[in-house]
Design a protein around this motif. Structure first.
Motif, short mmCIF file in Angstrom:
data_model
loop_
_atom_site.label_atom_id
_atom_site.label_comp_id
_atom_site.label_asym_id
_atom_site.label_seq_id
_atom_site.Cartn_x
_atom_site.Cartn_y
_atom_site.Cartn_z
N ILE A 15 19.07 -3.81 22.90
CA ILE A 15 18.26 -3.58 24.10
C ILE A 15 18.16 -2.08 24.38
O ILE A 15 19.17 -1.37 24.35
N GLY A 16 16.94 -1.61 24.62
CA GLY A 16 16.73 -0.21 24.94
C GLY A 16 16.42 0.68 23.75
O GLY A 16 15.95 1.82 23.94
N GLN A 17 16.66 0.18 22.53
CA GLN A 17 16.32 0.97 21.35
C GLN A 17 14.81 0.98 21.15
O GLN A 17 14.07 0.16 21.71
N SER A 18 14.36 1.91 20.33
CA SER A 18 12.94 1.98 20.01
C SER A 18 12.76 1.87 18.50
O SER A 18 13.69 2.11 17.72
N MET A 19 11.57 1.46 18.10
CA MET A 19 11.27 1.38 16.69
C MET A 19 9.75 1.31 16.49
O MET A 19 9.01 1.02 17.43
N THR A 20 9.34 1.57 15.27
CA THR A 20 7.93 1.48 14.90
C THR A 20 7.78 0.48 13.77
O THR A 20 8.47 0.57 12.75
N GLU A 59 -4.17 -9.19 24.66
CA GLU A 59 -3.72 -10.12 25.69
C GLU A 59 -2.34 -9.78 26.24
O GLU A 59 -2.07 -9.96 27.42
N VAL A 60 -1.44 -9.24 25.39
CA VAL A 60 -0.05 -9.00 25.79
C VAL A 60 0.40 -7.59 25.39
O VAL A 60 1.33 -7.42 24.60
N PRO A 61 -0.17 -6.53 25.96
CA PRO A 61 0.12 -5.17 25.51
C PRO A 61 1.37 -4.52 26.10
O PRO A 61 1.85 -3.50 25.59
N ASN A 62 1.91 -5.10 27.19
CA ASN A 62 3.00 -4.42 27.91
C ASN A 62 4.24 -4.27 27.03
O ASN A 62 4.71 -5.22 26.42
N GLY A 63 4.77 -3.04 27.00
CA GLY A 63 5.97 -2.75 26.22
C GLY A 63 5.68 -2.22 24.82
O GLY A 63 6.60 -1.95 24.06
N TYR A 64 4.39 -2.09 24.50
CA TYR A 64 3.98 -1.66 23.16
C TYR A 64 2.99 -0.50 23.25
O TYR A 64 2.30 -0.34 24.24
N ASN A 65 2.94 0.28 22.18
CA ASN A 65 1.92 1.31 22.03
C ASN A 65 1.45 1.35 20.59
O ASN A 65 2.20 0.99 19.67
N VAL A 66 0.21 1.80 20.39
CA VAL A 66 -0.33 1.91 19.04
C VAL A 66 -1.06 3.23 18.90
O VAL A 66 -1.38 3.91 19.88
N SER A 67 -1.33 3.57 17.66
CA SER A 67 -2.18 4.72 17.34
C SER A 67 -2.92 4.39 16.06
O SER A 67 -2.50 3.52 15.28
N PHE A 74 -1.93 1.49 10.95
CA PHE A 74 -1.99 1.06 12.35
C PHE A 74 -0.58 0.70 12.80
O PHE A 74 -0.21 -0.46 12.89
N PRO A 75 0.25 1.69 13.12
CA PRO A 75 1.63 1.39 13.51
C PRO A 75 1.73 0.89 14.95
O PRO A 75 0.95 1.26 15.82
N LEU A 76 2.73 0.04 15.18
CA LEU A 76 3.01 -0.52 16.50
C LEU A 76 4.37 0.02 16.95
O LEU A 76 5.36 -0.13 16.26
N ARG A 77 4.41 0.60 18.13
CA ARG A 77 5.61 1.24 18.65
C ARG A 77 6.20 0.43 19.80
O ARG A 77 5.48 0.05 20.74
N LEU A 78 7.51 0.16 19.72
CA LEU A 78 8.26 -0.42 20.83
C LEU A 78 9.17 0.68 21.36
O LEU A 78 10.01 1.20 20.63
N GLY A 109 4.32 -10.32 7.88
CA GLY A 109 5.06 -10.39 9.13
C GLY A 109 6.34 -9.57 9.16
O GLY A 109 6.93 -9.26 8.12
N THR A 110 6.74 -9.23 10.38
CA THR A 110 8.03 -8.59 10.64
C THR A 110 8.76 -9.46 11.66
O THR A 110 8.26 -9.69 12.75
N GLN A 111 9.95 -9.94 11.28
CA GLN A 111 10.74 -10.74 12.19
C GLN A 111 11.69 -9.82 12.94
O GLN A 111 12.57 -9.19 12.33
N LEU A 112 11.50 -9.72 14.26
CA LEU A 112 12.27 -8.80 15.09
C LEU A 112 13.14 -9.56 16.08
O LEU A 112 12.65 -10.46 16.77
N SER A 113 14.40 -9.21 16.12
CA SER A 113 15.31 -9.77 17.12
C SER A 113 15.86 -8.64 17.97
O SER A 113 16.30 -7.62 17.44
N VAL A 114 15.82 -8.81 19.30
CA VAL A 114 16.36 -7.83 20.23
C VAL A 114 17.55 -8.47 20.95
O VAL A 114 17.41 -9.48 21.64
#
Lengths: 115, 114
Positions: A15-20, A59-67, A74-78, A109-114
């Motif tokens: 929790i609280g970490q960031s990744m791309t 539809e669900v952009p909150n908590g994410y950013n892209v460039s 097309f990376p996705l940033r948390l 796909g990328t399987q992500l667990s937080v």
């Protein structure tokens, strides 16, 4: 003939970490998308891009950013990972436009667990 | 009410049986209708695509659209174990950019028993 390539395939974050999450396509497609897939919820669109330098919320952009600095990537940033972001993330691309038989090409796909 | 409703299953049928998968929708703006197949731990892949009411056939697969009832179906004839996968319906209407933003169903998990 790679298509859409996503890395990493698996990741565990605290929790609280960031990744791309990385996504690249070699089909010269204009349109690229990020979806998340949760059990029983189907695919939900997070962000999309219609070309280099142009992105928009899904539809669900909150908590994410892209460039989108190039056509290929097309990376996705948390920024601050939360348990609610535990999901499988899919990147997809398509040529786009007003054609009547366009289709999305998905990465594996990328399987992500937080935790 | 969800825009797209799909029975999540799971659905198990014996090899050789005819399979019927269905979705209903509420948004009259949807113009394009698709079925995606997703194998375990893989991304979805497009199986069938149609934009008109009626039937479209491709080998053992038939996609059926009834716009008046807002109902689409996918039929699989002579089902094979290799058809075991999750099937997602998807629909689209034009976005402001002109590309097709898809709304997906939740997917039906299908198992074909040898």
């Amino acid at each position: 003939n790679a298509g859409v390539t996503q890395t990493p395939k698996f990741r565990i974050l605290k929790i609280g970490q960031s990744m791309t999450l990385q996504c690249t396509q070699d089909m010269n497609h204009n349109y690229m998308y990020w979806y998340r897939q949760d059990p029983g919820m189907g695919l939900k669109l997070i962000y999309y891009s219609v070309g280099a330098g142009i992105t928009d919320k899904g539809e669900v952009p909150n908590g994410y950013n892209v460039s989108r600095s190039t056509t290929e990537d097309f990376p996705l940033r948390l920024e601050l990972a939360a348990p609610s972001q535990t999901s499988v993330y899919f990147c997809a691309s398509e040529q786009g436009g007003a054609a009547t038989n366009e289709k999305l090409f998905f990465g594996s796909g990328t399987q992500l667990s937080v935790l | 009410q969800k825009e797209v409703e799909q029975d999540p299953g799971p659905l198990s049928v014996p090899e050789g049986a005819i399979v019927s998968l269905n979705c209903t929708y509420s948004n009259s703006a949807f113009q394009y209708f698709m079925w995606y197949r997703q194998y375990s731990r893989k991304g979805p892949e497009l199986l069938m695509y149609t934009y008109s009411s009626g039937n479209k056939e491709d080998g053992r697969f038939t996609a059926q659209v009834d716009k008046s009832s807002k109902y689409i179906s996918l039929f699989i004839r002579d089902s094979q174990p290799s058809d075991s996968a999750t099937y997602l319906c998807a629909m689209s209407a034009r976005s402001n950019f002109g590309n097709e933003k898809l709304t997906f169903g939740t997917g039906t998990r299908l198992t074909i028993i040898p």
